[in-house]
Design a protein around this motif. Structure first.
Motif, PDB file in Angstrom:
ATOM      1  N   TRP A 118     -21.045 -42.036 -19.690  1.00 20.90           N
ATOM      2  CA  TRP A 118     -20.662 -40.949 -18.800  1.00 20.90           C
ATOM      3  C   TRP A 118     -21.792 -40.590 -17.836  1.00 20.90           C
ATOM      4  O   TRP A 118     -21.541 -40.046 -16.758  1.00 20.90           O
ATOM      5  CB  TRP A 118     -20.245 -39.716 -19.610  1.00 20.90           C
TER       6      TRP A 118
ATOM      7  N   GLU B 135     -21.284 -42.372 -14.638  1.00 19.15           N
ATOM      8  CA  GLU B 135     -20.082 -42.098 -13.862  1.00 19.15           C
ATOM      9  C   GLU B 135     -20.373 -41.045 -12.786  1.00 19.15           C
ATOM     10  O   GLU B 135     -21.449 -40.428 -12.778  1.00 19.15           O
ATOM     11  CB  GLU B 135     -18.964 -41.606 -14.780  1.00 19.15           C
TER      12      GLU B 135
ATOM     13  N   PHE C  68     -15.048 -38.577 -11.983  1.00 16.62           N
ATOM     14  CA  PHE C  68     -14.671 -39.035 -13.326  1.00 16.62           C
ATOM     15  C   PHE C  68     -14.637 -37.852 -14.294  1.00 16.62           C
ATOM     16  O   PHE C  68     -13.694 -37.712 -15.091  1.00 16.62           O
ATOM     17  CB  PHE C  68     -15.659 -40.093 -13.805  1.00 16.62           C
TER      18      PHE C  68
ATOM     19  N   ASP D 129     -11.656 -35.545 -13.704  1.00 16.86           N
ATOM     20  CA  ASP D 129     -10.366 -36.082 -14.140  1.00 16.86           C
ATOM     21  C   ASP D 129     -10.302 -36.341 -15.646  1.00 16.86           C
ATOM     22  O   ASP D 129      -9.237 -36.686 -16.163  1.00 16.86           O
ATOM     23  CB  ASP D 129     -10.058 -37.382 -13.394  1.00 16.86           C
ATOM     24  N   THR D 130     -11.428 -36.211 -16.343  1.00 18.30           N
ATOM     25  CA  THR D 130     -11.448 -36.399 -17.792  1.00 18.30           C
ATOM     26  C   THR D 130     -11.328 -35.031 -18.442  1.00 18.30           C
ATOM     27  O   THR D 130     -12.315 -34.317 -18.612  1.00 18.30           O
ATOM     28  CB  THR D 130     -12.742 -37.104 -18.240  1.00 18.30           C
ATOM     29  N   THR D 131     -10.108 -34.653 -18.774  1.00 19.00           N
ATOM     30  CA  THR D 131      -9.838 -33.279 -19.208  1.00 19.00           C
ATOM     31  C   THR D 131      -9.448 -33.168 -20.679  1.00 19.00           C
ATOM     32  O   THR D 131      -9.192 -32.061 -21.155  1.00 19.00           O
ATOM     33  CB  THR D 131      -8.705 -32.671 -18.363  1.00 19.00           C
TER      34      THR D 131
END
Length: 629
Positions: free
Chosen positions: A433, A436, A440, A443-445
């Protein structure tokens, strides 16, 4: 200076000045220390991320150490994420409670069911739920106390006054057990592939096991005895039988069974029943299985977990700093004194973590709130406990136990703790991560993937306060706040209700001589009935709600109990400012009348309170996250 949140070091001070201060130069790992509470991967699957475990055997009604801070969240309702974030920040859904859990004030004077959320970092928001297999009550209440910081000080309202939220055991808990709260019946059934451990399902599963055991007895006659059935054969038969019931109602059927234990329980139960000595109180095989799955060895916890009780809260040694974090035991250099997974908001943090007040904090009632056109918007209090970088939109909020009490190393003090990324990959920290971009993270929830280790820069003695450097941006913001600070006009007369002791509510004559503090007012439940002579008397409702109206005491009566004659101001609900006046006798306290703080009158709601996030050090902040260059 003031300080009421966990902070980090400036880039300059993060580079150790000597080998003695640099734990990274010491190849010898710190010794393994005792620990009473661990954060480690949960026993109930990856979806649940992390869990909390006890490093000690616990008795019923025992408090898990240590009490925790409760941080109000006004930007969102408990069950509704703000739509303007477009999904960014919905990770918060999994780490909050309804505000009533920590005894926080409502957001409406009259309808006191109107509330927002509360963030209880540490045990309070990390424990998972196993419904009726719970073994703790988590995040139980809180105490309101500003730690002697006066309302006219620049520090007032910059840290949460709500503390000492406790977690209490509901049964005896073996050492190494994961702790489970109950989030309510609607939580677990929505999680895929997780056992729905409601009592009705556990009981149903036990009956199924009993019928299956009876069926096994018939099969065993072919072989002469169940002992002649191999473990492999028993497991194959069980897997086949279990697959016939794929519904969530049977999700608690154990994938594997200790059949020798099942037969033993059955024999004991039958014996007790035959001798009329009970048997129903024996543990069920289904519950036995699940509780056995919740236990890990201390060696496993030391290897895969992070200690959560190296930090103990207390009053800071720094004047007007509020509370601070103290070492609960001696912590050698290099010790991970605290560990915190990070709730991330990729791009919408500035807009999301703020709240618009509908009037000044001195509003007299909710009606005033609704009609007063004066508004102001300010960042949420939780921003003071969150990390950021001046060149990025990313906001990271830690939820490790105790870390949010760590104060800034001010007044010539040197930091003894700093944050760094964990060296190893784990369920809550993915090194990839760090490569990233912020999109990213936006949108990573659905999961946590970043964490901080709080590392001792030197040997820290038991009882010593833990300190960090907040960074130059924070320092500059604080200095400017102090320069521009104007104390509120009501600073000398303000008294929070928790510090205002009153045996009896005051009559008009008493209020004229000694009025209430301007932030307090009396509210009444409009629960009354009319007598034949036309007068009104208080009537207890079968179901007491939290709907109130403005009222004032006219008389006080001392009989078998103290009651009040009060004047109620009832809204006409026609849009006008006129109210219907009703005088009601025999009103008891607190059932019918009580003295409350006016909504948004506390220090943290003042318009000009200090708000600024914590700087993430330059030397650990990824270049790919810098989207504000």
């Amino acid at each position: 200076y003031i300080w009421g949140a966990a902070k980090t070091t400036t880039p300059k001070q993060q580079q150790p000045s000597s080998k003695e201060d640099d734990n990274t130069c010491n190849n010898m790992p710190p010794p393994i220390l005792e620990c009473g509470v661990y954060m480690a991967p949960s026993t109930i699957g990856n979806y649940s991320n992390l869990g909390i475990y006890t490093g000690l055997a616990l008795k019923t009604n025992e408090t898990i150490r240590f009490p925790e801070i409760a941080i109000p969240l006004l930007f969102r309702n408990f069950d509704q994420h703000p739509p303007n974030s477009l999904g960014d920040g919905t990770l918060w859904d999994r780490y909050i409670w309804g505000a009533h859990v920590a005894d926080l004030d409502p957001i409406d004077d009259f309808d006191r069911t109107q509330e927002r959320s509360v963030f209880v970092p540490g045990v309070g928001c990390t424990v998972n739920s196993m419904l009726d297999l719970q073994n703790i009550h988590s995040a139980q209440g809180s105490i309101y106390d500003t730690a002697t910081v006066p309302r006219n000080h620049p520090a007032a309202g910059s840290f949460s006054p709500h503390h000492s939220s406790q977690t209490v055991t509901t049964r005896e808990i073996p050492i190494g057990s994961e702790l489970f709260a109950n989030y309510g019946d609607g939580w677990i059934p929505n999680i895929p592939n997780v056992a729905v451990t409601l009592d009705k399902h556990l009981d149903q599963a036990d009956k199924f096991v009993q019928h299956y055991e009876e069926w096994l007895g018939k099969i065993a006659k072919t072989f002469g005895d169940t002992d002649n059935l191999s473990s492999e054969m028993l497991q194959k038969l069980w897997t086949m039988a279990r697959s016939l019931h794929p519904s969530r109602d049977f999700s608690v059927l154990p994938p594997k069974m200790d059949w020798s234990r099942v037969f033993e329980l059955s024999a004991e139960k039958k014996k007790k029943k035959d001798t009329n000595t009970g048997g129903e109180e024996l543990s069920s095989p289904t519950r036995d299985y699940w509780r056995s799955q919740f236990i890990r060895s201390i060696e496993w916890l030391q290897q895969y977990g992070k200690c959560q009780d190296h930090i103990k809260p207390g009053i800071s040694t720094i004047p007007n700093a509020g509370r601070g974090a103290f070492a609960s035991r001696a912590l050698p250099m290099g010790t991970i004194v605290g560990y915190a997974p990070l709730i991330h908001i990729g791009e919408a943090g500035t807009d999301l973590l703020q709240f618009t007040y509908s009037s000044s904090s001195s509003s007299s009632s909710s009606t005033t709130n609704r009609n007063n056109k004066k508004k102001y918007t300010k960042p949420e209090l939780v921003i003071n406990y969150s990390f950021y970088h001046t060149n990025s939109t990313l906001i990271l909020t830690p939820y490790g136990a105790g870390v949010n009490y760590i104060n800034h190393a001010s007044g010539g003090r040197k930091p003894n703790v700093r944050v760094q990324w964990p060296k190893e990959e784990s369920i809550a920290h993915k090194p990839d991560w760090l490569k990233e971009n912020v999109r990213f993270l936006r949108d990573t929830t659905g999961k946590i993937g970043l964490s901080f280790d709080y590392v001792a820069l030197r040997d820290i003695a038991k009882g010593e306060e833990l300190l960090m450097d907040y960074g130059p941006e924070w320092e500059a913001a604080w200095d400017q706040h102090v320069t521009n600070h104007v104390p509120p006009k009501d600073a000398s007369s303000y008294v929070h209700s928790s510090q205002y002791t009153l045996a009896y509510l005051k009559t008009p004559q008493e209020r004229q001589k000694d009025p209430y503090p301007p932030n307090l007012h009396t509210l009444c439940r409009p629960s009354y009935t009319q007598r034949p002579d036309g007068t009104y008397v208080f009537a207890r409702a079968l179901r007491q709600d939290d709907q109130y109206v403005s009222c004032e005491v006219l008389e006080r009566s001392h009989g078998d109990s103290v009651t009040y004659t009060v004047q109620l101001s009832l809204s006409n609900n026609n849009g006008s400012n006129n109210s219907k006046i009703v005088v009601v006798q025999g009103v008891p306290r607190p059932e019918g009348i009580e003295l409350f703080d006016k909504v948004f009158s506390q220090d943290m709601h003042l318009p000009q309170t200090f708000r600024h996030p914590i700087s993430i050090p330059d030397d650990i902040f990824p270049e790919t996250w810098k989207n504000k260059l």
